[in-house]
Design a protein around this motif. Structure first.
Motif, PDB file in Angstrom:
ATOM      1  N   GLN A 201       0.839  -1.203   0.000  1.00 14.82           N
ATOM      2  CA  GLN A 201       0.000   0.000   0.000  1.00 14.82           C
ATOM      3  C   GLN A 201       0.874   1.253   0.000  1.00 14.82           C
ATOM      4  O   GLN A 201       1.318   1.709   1.051  1.00 14.82           O
ATOM      5  CB  GLN A 201      -0.922  -0.023   1.223  1.00 14.82           C
ATOM      6  N   PRO A 202       1.151   1.796  -1.179  1.00 13.63           N
ATOM      7  CA  PRO A 202       1.872   3.073  -1.246  1.00 13.63           C
ATOM      8  C   PRO A 202       1.006   4.223  -0.719  1.00 13.63           C
ATOM      9  O   PRO A 202      -0.210   4.249  -0.942  1.00 13.63           O
ATOM     10  CB  PRO A 202       2.152   3.248  -2.746  1.00 13.63           C
ATOM     11  N   HIS A 203       1.655   5.164  -0.043  1.00 14.40           N
ATOM     12  CA  HIS A 203       0.983   6.379   0.423  1.00 14.40           C
ATOM     13  C   HIS A 203       1.633   7.593  -0.244  1.00 14.40           C
ATOM     14  O   HIS A 203       2.860   7.642  -0.389  1.00 14.40           O
ATOM     15  CB  HIS A 203       1.142   6.531   1.939  1.00 14.40           C
ATOM     16  N   LEU A 204       0.807   8.550  -0.614  1.00 20.06           N
ATOM     17  CA  LEU A 204       1.312   9.808  -1.165  1.00 20.06           C
ATOM     18  C   LEU A 204       0.661  10.961  -0.422  1.00 20.06           C
ATOM     19  O   LEU A 204      -0.561  11.135  -0.464  1.00 20.06           O
ATOM     20  CB  LEU A 204       1.015   9.919  -2.663  1.00 20.06           C
ATOM     21  N   TRP A 328     -12.715   0.694   3.987  1.00 19.44           N
ATOM     22  CA  TRP A 328     -11.964  -0.002   2.950  1.00 19.44           C
ATOM     23  C   TRP A 328     -12.397   0.490   1.568  1.00 19.44           C
ATOM     24  O   TRP A 328     -13.544   0.258   1.139  1.00 19.44           O
ATOM     25  CB  TRP A 328     -12.200  -1.510   3.061  1.00 19.44           C
ATOM     26  N   ARG A 329     -11.496   1.160   0.887  1.00 16.49           N
ATOM     27  CA  ARG A 329     -11.712   1.572  -0.504  1.00 16.49           C
ATOM     28  C   ARG A 329     -10.424   1.248  -1.254  1.00 16.49           C
ATOM     29  O   ARG A 329      -9.331   1.277  -0.682  1.00 16.49           O
ATOM     30  CB  ARG A 329     -12.017   3.075  -0.600  1.00 16.49           C
ATOM     31  N   TRP A 330     -10.523   0.991  -2.559  1.00 17.88           N
ATOM     32  CA  TRP A 330      -9.310   0.634  -3.304  1.00 17.88           C
ATOM     33  C   TRP A 330      -8.374   1.821  -3.478  1.00 17.88           C
ATOM     34  O   TRP A 330      -7.161   1.640  -3.637  1.00 17.88           O
ATOM     35  CB  TRP A 330      -9.674  -0.014  -4.634  1.00 17.88           C
ATOM     36  N   VAL A 331      -8.914   3.018  -3.442  1.00 19.85           N
ATOM     37  CA  VAL A 331      -8.103   4.218  -3.212  1.00 19.85           C
ATOM     38  C   VAL A 331      -8.738   4.905  -2.017  1.00 19.85           C
ATOM     39  O   VAL A 331      -9.933   5.184  -2.024  1.00 19.85           O
ATOM     40  CB  VAL A 331      -8.077   5.163  -4.426  1.00 19.85           C
ATOM     41  N   TYR A 352      -3.057   3.863  -1.702  1.00 17.96           N
ATOM     42  CA  TYR A 352      -3.336   3.116  -2.938  1.00 17.96           C
ATOM     43  C   TYR A 352      -3.334   1.639  -2.572  1.00 17.96           C
ATOM     44  O   TYR A 352      -2.301   1.049  -2.307  1.00 17.96           O
ATOM     45  CB  TYR A 352      -2.236   3.450  -3.945  1.00 17.96           C
ATOM     46  N   ARG A 353      -4.524   0.989  -2.585  1.00 18.50           N
ATOM     47  CA  ARG A 353      -4.698  -0.274  -1.883  1.00 18.50           C
ATOM     48  C   ARG A 353      -4.861  -1.539  -2.734  1.00 18.50           C
ATOM     49  O   ARG A 353      -4.902  -2.635  -2.167  1.00 18.50           O
ATOM     50  CB  ARG A 353      -5.923  -0.169  -0.971  1.00 18.50           C
ATOM     51  N   VAL A 371       3.556   4.108  -8.867  1.00 17.09           N
ATOM     52  CA  VAL A 371       2.281   4.683  -8.427  1.00 17.09           C
ATOM     53  C   VAL A 371       2.442   6.150  -8.051  1.00 17.09           C
ATOM     54  O   VAL A 371       1.725   7.031  -8.563  1.00 17.09           O
ATOM     55  CB  VAL A 371       1.713   3.872  -7.248  1.00 17.09           C
ATOM     56  N   THR A 372       3.368   6.435  -7.147  1.00 13.49           N
ATOM     57  CA  THR A 372       3.516   7.811  -6.670  1.00 13.49           C
ATOM     58  C   THR A 372       4.048   8.727  -7.770  1.00 13.49           C
ATOM     59  O   THR A 372       3.602   9.873  -7.898  1.00 13.49           O
ATOM     60  CB  THR A 372       4.443   7.852  -5.444  1.00 13.49           C
TER      61      THR A 372
END
Length: 507
Positions: A201-204, A328-331, A352-353, A371-372
């Protein structure tokens, strides 16, 4: 001391939900005012990363993670006793920050592996476990007890939050949750089935809250093409398949990313739709409104875990932030409350899940950068991708889940032309991912080093799920049973992933 079961009972009490919802409504007003005043703005972009893994023995069979792994390696627990989570602290989104993230993941993984090896066990970078534990997958996932009216899954981490989530979902779904994918249909007395899956799960972090909706809406439109490059969970454990008439046809029809339907079927209980592709945001305030409107699941109250020297004023939005744990959401939009290396705390982040865990650390970091970098590059260039209809973005995501790189994907080119041609989509996707990394100070060579392995997947039309399906097909052609073919493929996957050799070098 209150037991986990007693705490779960308290969580599930109607009075707790009423008080929790009251506080969430009150805290939402505070947060909206902070957003309007720009108090969640920050000095720059930052990133973070979560990586989930599972444990196996020397024969590749699923096992529990020894407690020493969490104590010595600083790992986090997850739903199943076989799960481990590695987290990086948020860092500035630049070359040094990315290297800090990569080093942190490598260091934690190396330490955890050393602890596990001492006990004859291994940690696996993978999207879904497929070699079952000794008692078999169905028995392992169905092993539950009832204590004082609370269902307790024997192989679930002992945590009141997990127990409460499990029981709350079971209550909404009539006492069982199901999985239904090509070749397999089952019902289980616990949501432990979700622990089949592992993800990254990347975070931005977006510095200006007024720009957050643009970044979020752009992220939604990247889901299909990015997931198609990342797929890594095409098979369940072989003993979960019902009677299959045509093994070869099953391999052809199985989805490239089974963890998506497994997770959705697990948590979308009754009228809930908690795991899904969310709608676009119009304003940053929508972040708060959507969270408030989401169905409450397993509510906790701040004072239950407060230390003696803490006051209620220390965490003015504790319940609101806690609610993200079941949003829970896919983004997912996240109100981050962990300070980054610059000392900045509360901020708005995109999580980003939908991505499965990858075969090596290099693959994990590469996908994180893709992704980022892509989201950053598309917005920096004012790319017209936001003109892509939301429904097309959603459909492309689920098409990628089913068909991987063969999926019908949807895109809008930089010239504003709608297209479903992968030959037009992917060159742009990689170009704007590189641009986003360069926007954050990476050199051309540094950006290329991160993106090139993912571009190679496209050029060679290979992904981890495609590799797995081809290996199983080959073994079926040799006359092996479906069970033998899946286990043999997985054994080869485990051997290769232990070397941390990048996936593109596997073929």
């Amino acid at each position: 001391m209150e037991t986990a079961v007693e705490m779960a009972r308290r969580v599930l009490a109607p009075a707790t939900q009423s008080e929790f919802d009251r506080r969430v409504e009150q805290q939402a007003r505070i947060l909206v005012d902070e957003l309007r005043r720009g108090e969640l703005d920050s000095q720059g972009f930052a990133t973070g990363l979560e990586v989930e893994l599972y444990a196996v023995d020397d024969e590749g069979r699923l096992v529990h993670v020894p407690p020493a792994t969490f104590e010595e390696a600083g790992c986090g627990k997850e739903f199943g006793l076989h799960n481990v989570e590695l987290n990086t602290p948020p860092t500035a989104f630049d070359a040094a920050g990315i290297e800090t993230q990569a080093s942190a993941i490598r260091r934690k993984l190396e330490t955890a592996r050393e602890v596990m090896i001492r006990q004859g066990l291994r940690l696996v970078l993978d999207g879904m476990w497929t070699i079952p534990p000794a008692e078999g997958s169905i028995a392992y996932l169905s092993d539950v007890d009832e204590i004082d009216g609370i269902t307790i899954a024997a192989n679930m981490s002992s945590d009141p939050r997990y127990y409460a989530i499990d029981n709350h979902v079971l209550e909404r779904s009539g006492g069982s949750v199901g999985v239904e994918v090509p070749g397999a249909r089952h019902a289980f007395p616990s949501i432990l089935i979700e622990s089949l899956t592992s993800s990254i799960q990347p975070h931005l972090q977006v510095p200006r809250t007024e720009e957050f909706p643009t970044y979020y809406n752009v992220a939604l439109r990247t889901l299909g093409p990015v997931l198609a490059l990342a797929t890594n969970s095409p098979f369940l454990p072989a003993d979960m398949y019902n009677a299959v008439e045509d093994d070869r046809r099953l391999v052809e029809e199985t989805f490239h990313e089974l963890r998506i339907p497994v997770f959705e079927r697990t948590v979308n209980a009754g009228p809930w739709e908690k795991a899904c592709v969310p709608p676009d945001l119009d304003t940053a305030e929508d972040v708060v409104d959507r969270l408030v409107e989401d169905s409450t699941c397993a509510p906790f109250l701040f004072e239950w875990g407060r230390k003696e020297n803490e006051s209620e004023g220390d965490e003015p939005c504790w319940e609101l932030v806690h609610k993200y744990g079941t949003y829970w959401r896919w983004v997912r939009s996240v109100i981050g409350d962990e300070a980054d290396e610059r000392g900045e705390g509360r901020s708005l982040r995109i999580e980003y899940r939908p991505l499965p865990t990858q075969p090596s650390v290099e693959d994990v970091i590469g996908l994180h950068c893709l992704v980022t970098g892509l989201i950053r590059g598309l917005v920096a260039a004012e790319h017209p991708i936001v003109e892509l209809p939301w429904a097309d973005a959603r459909d492309g995501f689920y098409n990628a889940m089913r068909d991987g790189l063969d999926a019908e994907l949807h895109w809008v080119t930089e010239d504003g032309d709608p297209t479903t041609e992968p030959e037009r989509i992917y060159p742009e996707l990689f170009a704007f991912a590189r641009r986003g990394l360069r926007e954050q100070g990476l050199s051309d060579a540094e950006a290329e080093a991160h993106i090139a392995p993912l571009a190679t997947r496209w050029h060679e039309r290979t992904t981890p799920s495609g590799w797995k399906k081809r290996r199983v097909e080959t073994r079926l052609d040799e006359g092996r049973s479906l069970s033998d073919a899946i286990e043999s493929m997985q054994t080869e996957y485990l051997r290769r992933s232990r070397t941390d050799e990048p996936f593109v070098e596997w073929e």
